[in-house]
Design a protein around this motif. Structure first.
Motif, PDB file in Angstrom:
ATOM      1  N   GLU A 189      -9.769 -20.176  49.882  1.00  0.00           N
ATOM      2  CA  GLU A 189     -10.871 -19.627  50.657  1.00  0.00           C
ATOM      3  C   GLU A 189     -11.142 -18.172  50.274  1.00  0.00           C
ATOM      4  OE1 GLU A 189     -10.949 -20.424  54.892  1.00  0.00           O
ATOM      5  OE2 GLU A 189      -9.309 -21.853  54.662  1.00  0.00           O
ATOM      6  N   ILE A 229     -13.017 -23.233  61.719  1.00  0.00           N
ATOM      7  CA  ILE A 229     -14.197 -24.099  61.744  1.00  0.00           C
ATOM      8  C   ILE A 229     -13.809 -25.477  62.273  1.00  0.00           C
ATOM      9  CG2 ILE A 229     -15.914 -25.302  60.320  1.00  0.00           C
ATOM     10  CD1 ILE A 229     -15.903 -22.882  58.466  1.00  0.00           C
ATOM     11  N   ARG A 286     -18.047 -18.705  49.195  1.00  0.00           N
ATOM     12  CA  ARG A 286     -18.500 -18.621  50.582  1.00  0.00           C
ATOM     13  C   ARG A 286     -19.382 -17.406  50.828  1.00  0.00           C
ATOM     14  NH1 ARG A 286     -14.365 -21.737  53.688  1.00  0.00           N
ATOM     15  NH2 ARG A 286     -14.845 -20.628  55.611  1.00  0.00           N
ATOM     16  N   SER A 300     -12.582 -19.108  59.260  1.00  0.00           N
ATOM     17  CA  SER A 300     -11.833 -19.764  58.194  1.00  0.00           C
ATOM     18  C   SER A 300     -11.985 -21.275  58.353  1.00  0.00           C
ATOM     19  CB  SER A 300     -10.354 -19.397  58.276  1.00  0.00           C
ATOM     20  OG  SER A 300      -9.773 -19.939  59.454  1.00  0.00           O
ATOM     21  N   ASN A 301     -11.490 -22.038  57.386  1.00  0.00           N
ATOM     22  CA  ASN A 301     -11.573 -23.496  57.486  1.00  0.00           C
ATOM     23  C   ASN A 301     -10.859 -24.025  58.725  1.00  0.00           C
ATOM     24  OD1 ASN A 301     -13.017 -23.539  55.159  1.00  0.00           O
ATOM     25  ND2 ASN A 301     -11.432 -24.431  53.875  1.00  0.00           N
ATOM     26  N   LYS A 306     -12.982 -28.713  54.465  1.00  0.00           N
ATOM     27  CA  LYS A 306     -12.972 -28.348  53.052  1.00  0.00           C
ATOM     28  C   LYS A 306     -14.001 -29.157  52.270  1.00  0.00           C
ATOM     29  CE  LYS A 306      -8.123 -26.881  52.751  1.00  0.00           C
ATOM     30  NZ  LYS A 306      -6.796 -27.154  52.156  1.00  0.00           N
ATOM     31  N   MET A 335     -19.350 -20.566  58.818  1.00  0.00           N
ATOM     32  CA  MET A 335     -18.941 -19.698  57.718  1.00  0.00           C
ATOM     33  C   MET A 335     -19.598 -18.328  57.852  1.00  0.00           C
ATOM     34  SD  MET A 335     -19.286 -22.569  54.707  1.00  0.00           S
ATOM     35  CE  MET A 335     -19.389 -21.388  53.362  1.00  0.00           C
ATOM     36  N   VAL A 355     -21.440 -26.199  59.593  1.00  0.00           N
ATOM     37  CA  VAL A 355     -20.339 -25.585  58.851  1.00  0.00           C
ATOM     38  C   VAL A 355     -20.799 -24.270  58.215  1.00  0.00           C
ATOM     39  CG1 VAL A 355     -18.836 -25.838  56.826  1.00  0.00           C
ATOM     40  CG2 VAL A 355     -19.128 -27.754  58.419  1.00  0.00           C
ATOM     41  N   LEU A 356     -21.999 -24.258  57.649  1.00  0.00           N
ATOM     42  CA  LEU A 356     -22.525 -23.039  57.042  1.00  0.00           C
ATOM     43  C   LEU A 356     -22.681 -21.928  58.084  1.00  0.00           C
ATOM     44  CD1 LEU A 356     -23.694 -21.398  54.744  1.00  0.00           C
ATOM     45  CD2 LEU A 356     -25.898 -22.538  55.095  1.00  0.00           C
ATOM     46  N   VAL A 404     -17.430 -27.768  53.113  1.00  0.00           N
ATOM     47  CA  VAL A 404     -17.643 -26.469  52.469  1.00  0.00           C
ATOM     48  C   VAL A 404     -17.965 -26.665  50.992  1.00  0.00           C
ATOM     49  CG1 VAL A 404     -16.535 -24.319  51.745  1.00  0.00           C
ATOM     50  CG2 VAL A 404     -16.228 -25.155  54.083  1.00  0.00           C
ATOM     51  N   VAL A 446     -23.003 -17.437  52.608  1.00  0.00           N
ATOM     52  CA  VAL A 446     -23.291 -16.694  53.837  1.00  0.00           C
ATOM     53  C   VAL A 446     -24.511 -15.793  53.650  1.00  0.00           C
ATOM     54  CG1 VAL A 446     -22.428 -14.870  55.365  1.00  0.00           C
ATOM     55  CG2 VAL A 446     -20.938 -16.777  54.725  1.00  0.00           C
TER      56      VAL A 446
END
Length: 217
Positions: free
Chosen positions: A123, A173, A200, A169-170, A185, A164, A160-161, A188, A204
């Protein structure tokens, strides 16, 4: 698997403190310490760490140059910059050098541990204030480019976006959206592929530039 960490900072006490903090987690192993950039390049080649926790300003040689040199020779290594200087130019320079994260030393110990582990897992980790300033720096620049990849995202991928874009973090999320970390994952990876971006941070920036974040409320 245990994450092998190399600490780079010119202050002995700070290195010792970081070693103690990371040592509280059985999944992390501090394999070496260095006081400057040049020695970090040499030690990284010898020790082959998974993550290098790198300071920026050091009298014996700066961390940004060392980051670029380490990654040129060892692309698999992840470098996370940890500094007291929360400055825009440092953030941008660190990311251009190939750093996978940028955190300030005032972060709580638990957050530093979590960030190192997330960085090792692939990440890009940015502290909340760093993320806000980085996005602002990019968003302020005029850009007429369209973002057609956004239209191809599923509702879940948009969620998810947006997560982010909040700097989650994963793991975070997954907790927020009630998803397994492996599922996060996968989402992402798909988001990055559909947007045509490398990491990422770029995703973002697109979320902000396109108005997706503002539009979502």
């Amino acid at each position: 698997m245990t994450v092998r960490v190399l600490l780079v900072d010119d202050h002995d006490l700070l290195r010792q403190g970081l070693a103690a903090i990371l040592g509280t987690d059985a999944g992390l192993d501090v394999v070496g310490e260095c006081p400057d950039g040049p020695s970090a390049v040499r030690r990284a080649r010898l020790l082959e760490p998974d993550v290098v926790l790198m300071d920026i300003e050091m009298p014996g040689g700066d961390g940004l140059t060392a980051t670029a040199q380490i990654l040129a020779a060892q692309p698999a290594v992840r470098v996370m910059v940890l500094t007291t200087f929360d400055l825009d130019e440092y953030v941008l320079a660190a990311l251009r050098a190939g750093a996978s994260g940028f955190l300030v030393k005032t972060m709580p110990p638990a957050k530093i541990v979590a960030a190192v582990k997330a960085c090792a897992a692939g990440e890009t980790m940015l502290g909340p204030t760093v993320l806000d300033r980085l996005v602002a720096s990019y968003v302020q620049r005029p850009d007429a480019a369209a973002f057609p990849g956004l239209d191809t995202l599923t509702d879940r991928e948009r969620e998810v976006l947006l997560a982010m874009a909040k700097g989650l973090s994963n793991v975070e999320i997954g907790e927020a959206l009630y998803l397994a970390e492996t599922t996060v994952k996968t989402h992402v990876t798909r988001v990055l592929a559909k947007l045509g971006v490398r990491d990422r941070v770029q995703a973002v920036v697109i979320a902000h530039r396109s108005g997706l974040v503002t539009g979502s409320g």
